[in-house]
Design a protein around this motif. Structure first.
Motif, PDB file in Angstrom:
ATOM      1  N   UNK A   1       0.831  -1.205   0.000  1.00 34.04           N
ATOM      2  CA  UNK A   1       0.000   0.000   0.000  1.00 34.04           C
ATOM      3  C   UNK A   1       0.864   1.254   0.000  1.00 34.04           C
ATOM      4  N   UNK A   2       1.906   1.263   0.815  1.00 38.77           N
ATOM      5  CA  UNK A   2       2.825   2.405   0.810  1.00 38.77           C
ATOM      6  C   UNK A   2       3.530   2.530  -0.536  1.00 38.77           C
ATOM      7  N   UNK A   3       3.773   1.387  -1.182  1.00 39.69           N
ATOM      8  CA  UNK A   3       4.392   1.416  -2.506  1.00 39.69           C
ATOM      9  C   UNK A   3       3.519   2.052  -3.553  1.00 39.69           C
ATOM     10  N   UNK A   4       2.206   2.157  -3.285  1.00 42.68           N
ATOM     11  CA  UNK A   4       1.285   2.792  -4.210  1.00 42.68           C
ATOM     12  C   UNK A   4       1.272   4.307  -4.133  1.00 42.68           C
ATOM     13  N   UNK A   5       1.975   4.874  -3.163  1.00 39.64           N
ATOM     14  CA  UNK A   5       2.071   6.333  -3.070  1.00 39.64           C
ATOM     15  C   UNK A   5       2.889   6.882  -4.240  1.00 39.64           C
ATOM     16  N   UNK A   6       2.606   8.102  -4.668  1.00 36.18           N
ATOM     17  CA  UNK A   6       3.437   8.718  -5.709  1.00 36.18           C
ATOM     18  C   UNK A   6       4.903   8.729  -5.310  1.00 36.18           C
ATOM     19  N   UNK A   7       5.763   8.625  -6.296  1.00 40.72           N
ATOM     20  CA  UNK A   7       7.209   8.549  -6.050  1.00 40.72           C
ATOM     21  C   UNK A   7       7.691   9.742  -5.224  1.00 40.72           C
ATOM     22  N   UNK A   8       8.416   9.435  -4.158  1.00 41.07           N
ATOM     23  CA  UNK A   8       9.007  10.478  -3.323  1.00 41.07           C
ATOM     24  C   UNK A   8       8.119  10.973  -2.194  1.00 41.07           C
ATOM     25  N   UNK A   9       6.855  10.584  -2.189  1.00 40.74           N
ATOM     26  CA  UNK A   9       5.929  11.100  -1.170  1.00 40.74           C
ATOM     27  C   UNK A   9       6.330  10.632   0.229  1.00 40.74           C
ATOM     28  N   UNK A  10       6.615   9.341   0.380  1.00 46.53           N
ATOM     29  CA  UNK A  10       6.952   8.828   1.709  1.00 46.53           C
ATOM     30  C   UNK A  10       8.308   9.349   2.164  1.00 46.53           C
ATOM     31  N   UNK A  11       9.252   9.456   1.246  1.00 52.29           N
ATOM     32  CA  UNK A  11      10.561   9.995   1.606  1.00 52.29           C
ATOM     33  C   UNK A  11      10.423  11.421   2.127  1.00 52.29           C
ATOM     34  N   UNK A  12       9.530  12.186   1.515  1.00 60.40           N
ATOM     35  CA  UNK A  12       9.298  13.554   1.974  1.00 60.40           C
ATOM     36  C   UNK A  12       8.686  13.582   3.362  1.00 60.40           C
ATOM     37  N   UNK A  13       7.760  12.677   3.633  1.00 65.39           N
ATOM     38  CA  UNK A  13       7.117  12.631   4.937  1.00 65.39           C
ATOM     39  C   UNK A  13       8.075  12.213   6.047  1.00 65.39           C
ATOM     40  N   UNK A  14       9.090  11.429   5.704  1.00 67.17           N
ATOM     41  CA  UNK A  14      10.025  10.946   6.714  1.00 67.17           C
ATOM     42  C   UNK A  14      11.101  11.969   7.066  1.00 67.17           C
ATOM     43  N   UNK A  15      11.126  13.105   6.374  1.00 64.01           N
ATOM     44  CA  UNK A  15      12.079  14.157   6.718  1.00 64.01           C
ATOM     45  C   UNK A  15      11.693  14.798   8.042  1.00 64.01           C
ATOM     46  N   UNK A  16      12.685  15.204   8.846  1.00 65.51           N
ATOM     47  CA  UNK A  16      12.384  15.782  10.167  1.00 65.51           C
ATOM     48  C   UNK A  16      11.409  16.953  10.121  1.00 65.51           C
ATOM     49  N   UNK A  17      11.508  17.779   9.089  1.00 64.62           N
ATOM     50  CA  UNK A  17      10.632  18.949   9.001  1.00 64.62           C
ATOM     51  C   UNK A  17       9.177  18.583   8.687  1.00 64.62           C
ATOM     52  N   UNK A  18       8.952  17.319   8.321  1.00 65.21           N
ATOM     53  CA  UNK A  18       7.592  16.869   7.989  1.00 65.21           C
ATOM     54  C   UNK A  18       6.958  16.051   9.111  1.00 65.21           C
TER      55      UNK A  18
END
Length: 204
Positions: free
Chosen positions: A111-128
Protein backbone atom coordinates in the motif's frame (compact mmCIF):
# COMPACT_ATOMS: atom_id res chain seq x y z
CA UNK A 1 -5.65 17.98 17.62
CA UNK A 2 -6.06 17.95 13.87
CA UNK A 3 -2.96 18.18 11.75
CA UNK A 4 -2.96 20.31 8.60
CA UNK A 5 -0.91 19.00 5.69
CA UNK A 6 1.61 21.17 3.90
CA UNK A 7 0.75 22.27 0.33
CA UNK A 8 3.15 19.78 -1.24
CA UNK A 9 0.89 16.95 -0.14
CA UNK A 10 -1.46 18.14 -2.87
CA UNK A 11 0.88 16.15 -5.12
CA UNK A 12 -0.98 13.02 -3.98
CA UNK A 13 -4.08 13.15 -6.24
CA UNK A 14 -3.73 9.48 -7.09
CA UNK A 15 -4.19 8.58 -3.43
CA UNK A 16 -7.09 10.93 -2.98
CA UNK A 17 -8.88 9.29 -5.90
CA UNK A 18 -8.20 5.79 -4.63
CA UNK A 19 -9.44 6.63 -1.13
CA UNK A 20 -12.81 8.09 -2.10
CA UNK A 21 -15.43 7.12 0.44
CA UNK A 22 -18.00 4.48 -0.55
CA UNK A 23 -21.69 5.24 -0.55
CA UNK A 24 -23.80 3.84 2.25
CA UNK A 25 -26.15 1.22 0.90
CA UNK A 26 -27.46 -0.69 3.91
CA UNK A 27 -26.90 0.66 7.43
CA UNK A 28 -28.31 -2.54 8.89
CA UNK A 29 -25.95 -4.90 7.05
CA UNK A 30 -25.48 -8.13 8.96
CA UNK A 31 -22.40 -8.47 11.14
CA UNK A 32 -22.40 -12.27 11.11
CA UNK A 33 -20.52 -12.49 7.81
CA UNK A 34 -17.51 -10.65 9.23
CA UNK A 35 -17.36 -12.37 12.59
CA UNK A 36 -16.01 -15.78 11.55
CA UNK A 37 -12.33 -15.03 12.24
CA UNK A 38 -12.84 -14.03 15.85
CA UNK A 39 -12.72 -16.74 18.50
CA UNK A 40 -13.29 -15.50 22.03
CA UNK A 41 -15.22 -16.37 25.14
CA UNK A 42 -17.94 -13.75 25.77
CA UNK A 43 -17.91 -14.71 29.46
CA UNK A 44 -14.18 -14.01 29.74
CA UNK A 45 -12.49 -10.73 30.51
CA UNK A 46 -12.72 -8.03 27.85
CA UNK A 47 -8.94 -7.89 27.83
CA UNK A 48 -7.91 -7.82 24.18
CA UNK A 49 -5.57 -10.79 24.46
CA UNK A 50 -8.53 -13.03 25.41
CA UNK A 51 -10.33 -12.12 22.18
CA UNK A 52 -7.69 -13.47 19.82
CA UNK A 53 -6.72 -16.85 18.50
CA UNK A 54 -3.97 -18.40 20.59
CA UNK A 55 -1.91 -19.09 17.48
CA UNK A 56 -2.37 -15.58 16.17
CA UNK A 57 -3.06 -14.42 12.62
CA UNK A 58 -0.50 -14.70 9.82
CA UNK A 59 0.56 -11.46 8.15
CA UNK A 60 3.45 -11.57 5.70
CA UNK A 61 4.44 -15.07 6.73
CA UNK A 62 4.65 -14.25 10.44
CA UNK A 63 2.13 -15.12 13.14
CA UNK A 64 1.00 -12.01 15.01
CA UNK A 65 -0.22 -13.16 18.41
CA UNK A 66 -2.52 -11.74 21.09
CA UNK A 67 0.15 -11.87 23.81
CA UNK A 68 2.13 -9.07 22.09
CA UNK A 69 1.45 -5.35 21.92
CA UNK A 70 0.44 -3.64 18.71
CA UNK A 71 3.97 -2.27 18.34
CA UNK A 72 5.49 -5.73 18.81
CA UNK A 73 3.14 -7.29 16.27
CA UNK A 74 3.86 -4.58 13.70
CA UNK A 75 7.57 -5.27 14.21
CA UNK A 76 7.02 -9.02 13.76
CA UNK A 77 5.57 -8.74 10.26
CA UNK A 78 7.81 -7.87 7.29
CA UNK A 79 4.68 -6.71 5.44
CA UNK A 80 4.07 -3.91 7.96
CA UNK A 81 7.60 -2.55 8.27
CA UNK A 82 6.87 0.71 6.41
CA UNK A 83 4.07 1.59 8.83
CA UNK A 84 6.27 0.79 11.81
CA UNK A 85 9.12 2.88 10.40
CA UNK A 86 6.77 5.83 9.93
CA UNK A 87 5.26 5.42 13.43
CA UNK A 88 8.75 5.43 14.97
CA UNK A 89 9.37 8.87 13.46
CA UNK A 90 6.53 10.19 15.62
CA UNK A 91 5.22 9.67 19.17
CA UNK A 92 2.63 7.22 17.82
CA UNK A 93 4.89 4.18 18.19
CA UNK A 94 5.12 4.79 21.94
CA UNK A 95 1.32 4.81 22.17
CA UNK A 96 1.11 1.51 20.32
CA UNK A 97 3.41 -0.08 22.89
CA UNK A 98 1.34 1.29 25.76
CA UNK A 99 -1.91 0.40 27.45
CA UNK A 100 -4.37 1.28 24.68
CA UNK A 101 -6.71 0.03 23.48
CA UNK A 102 -6.32 1.10 19.85
CA UNK A 103 -7.52 -0.09 16.48
CA UNK A 104 -5.09 0.27 13.58
CA UNK A 105 -6.09 0.20 9.93
CA UNK A 106 -2.60 -0.78 8.87
CA UNK A 107 -1.46 -0.17 5.28
CA UNK A 108 0.76 -2.96 4.01
CA UNK A 109 4.15 -2.23 2.45
CA UNK A 110 2.50 -2.72 -0.94
CA UNK A 111 0.00 0.00 0.00
CA UNK A 112 2.82 2.40 0.81
CA UNK A 113 4.39 1.42 -2.51
CA UNK A 114 1.29 2.79 -4.21
CA UNK A 115 2.07 6.33 -3.07
CA UNK A 116 3.44 8.72 -5.71
CA UNK A 117 7.21 8.55 -6.05
CA UNK A 118 9.01 10.48 -3.32
CA UNK A 119 5.93 11.10 -1.17
CA UNK A 120 6.95 8.83 1.71
CA UNK A 121 10.56 9.99 1.61
CA UNK A 122 9.30 13.55 1.97
CA UNK A 123 7.12 12.63 4.94
CA UNK A 124 10.02 10.95 6.71
CA UNK A 125 12.08 14.16 6.72
CA UNK A 126 12.38 15.78 10.17
CA UNK A 127 10.63 18.95 9.00
CA UNK A 128 7.59 16.87 7.99
CA UNK A 129 7.07 15.25 11.40
CA UNK A 130 3.78 17.05 12.06
CA UNK A 131 2.36 15.90 8.73
CA UNK A 132 3.60 12.35 9.24
CA UNK A 133 2.01 12.27 12.70
CA UNK A 134 -1.26 13.37 11.14
CA UNK A 135 -1.06 10.71 8.45
CA UNK A 136 -0.28 7.85 10.84
CA UNK A 137 -2.82 9.06 13.41
CA UNK A 138 -5.50 9.03 10.72
CA UNK A 139 -5.14 5.25 10.57
CA UNK A 140 -5.67 4.73 14.32
CA UNK A 141 -8.78 4.75 16.50
CA UNK A 142 -8.62 5.29 20.29
CA UNK A 143 -10.70 2.15 20.91
CA UNK A 144 -10.72 -1.57 20.12
CA UNK A 145 -13.02 -2.56 17.25
CA UNK A 146 -13.15 -6.08 15.86
CA UNK A 147 -14.63 -6.83 12.44
CA UNK A 148 -17.94 -7.76 14.02
CA UNK A 149 -18.15 -4.24 15.49
CA UNK A 150 -17.95 -2.57 12.06
CA UNK A 151 -21.14 -1.65 10.22
CA UNK A 152 -21.86 -0.35 6.74
CA UNK A 153 -22.01 3.44 6.73
CA UNK A 154 -20.41 3.74 10.16
CA UNK A 155 -18.25 6.82 10.80
CA UNK A 156 -15.38 6.46 13.25
CA UNK A 157 -13.24 9.16 14.87
CA UNK A 158 -9.46 8.80 14.63
CA UNK A 159 -6.69 9.92 16.98
CA UNK A 160 -6.58 13.13 14.94
CA UNK A 161 -10.27 13.83 15.57
CA UNK A 162 -11.20 13.23 11.94
CA UNK A 163 -13.66 10.75 10.49
CA UNK A 164 -13.23 7.45 8.69
CA UNK A 165 -16.13 5.83 6.86
CA UNK A 166 -16.68 2.08 7.01
CA UNK A 167 -18.23 0.00 4.26
CA UNK A 168 -19.46 -3.56 4.79
CA UNK A 169 -20.78 -5.60 1.88
CA UNK A 170 -21.01 -9.29 2.66
CA UNK A 171 -17.56 -10.39 3.78
CA UNK A 172 -15.83 -7.33 2.31
CA UNK A 173 -14.91 -4.51 4.68
CA UNK A 174 -13.59 -1.16 3.46
CA UNK A 175 -12.41 1.99 5.19
CA UNK A 176 -12.58 5.16 3.08
CA UNK A 177 -12.64 2.80 0.09
CA UNK A 178 -9.47 0.88 1.11
CA UNK A 179 -10.10 -2.85 1.41
CA UNK A 180 -9.38 -4.75 4.61
CA UNK A 181 -7.24 -7.66 3.43
CA UNK A 182 -6.59 -9.22 6.85
CA UNK A 183 -8.93 -8.56 9.75
CA UNK A 184 -8.87 -9.10 13.49
CA UNK A 185 -5.15 -9.30 14.17
CA UNK A 186 -5.65 -9.12 17.92
CA UNK A 187 -2.95 -7.75 20.22
CA UNK A 188 -3.05 -7.37 23.98
CA UNK A 189 -3.65 -3.62 23.67
CA UNK A 190 -5.85 -3.50 20.59
CA UNK A 191 -6.43 -4.89 17.12
CA UNK A 192 -4.95 -4.50 13.62
CA UNK A 193 -6.85 -4.65 10.35
CA UNK A 194 -4.50 -4.69 7.35
CA UNK A 195 -5.61 -2.51 4.42
CA UNK A 196 -4.51 -2.22 0.79
CA UNK A 197 -4.23 1.59 0.50
CA UNK A 198 -2.80 4.45 2.52
CA UNK A 199 -5.57 6.71 3.86
CA UNK A 200 -5.21 10.45 3.34
CA UNK A 201 -6.67 12.78 5.96
CA UNK A 202 -8.98 15.50 4.66
CA UNK A 203 -6.98 18.64 3.95
CA UNK A 204 -9.05 21.01 6.05
Amino acid sequence: MRTRFLPWLALLPLLAACNSQPETTNPDATEAAVADSVAYDPEASTDSARMGKAGGVEVGGSALTPDKTLAQNLAASPDLSQLLQAAKQTEVAEKLGGEGPYTIFAPSNAAFGGLPHGAMAGLLKPESKQNLTGLIGYHILPSRLLALDLRDGQELTTLEGQKLKIGVQGETITVNGAKVTTKDVVSKNGVIHVIDKVLLPPNE
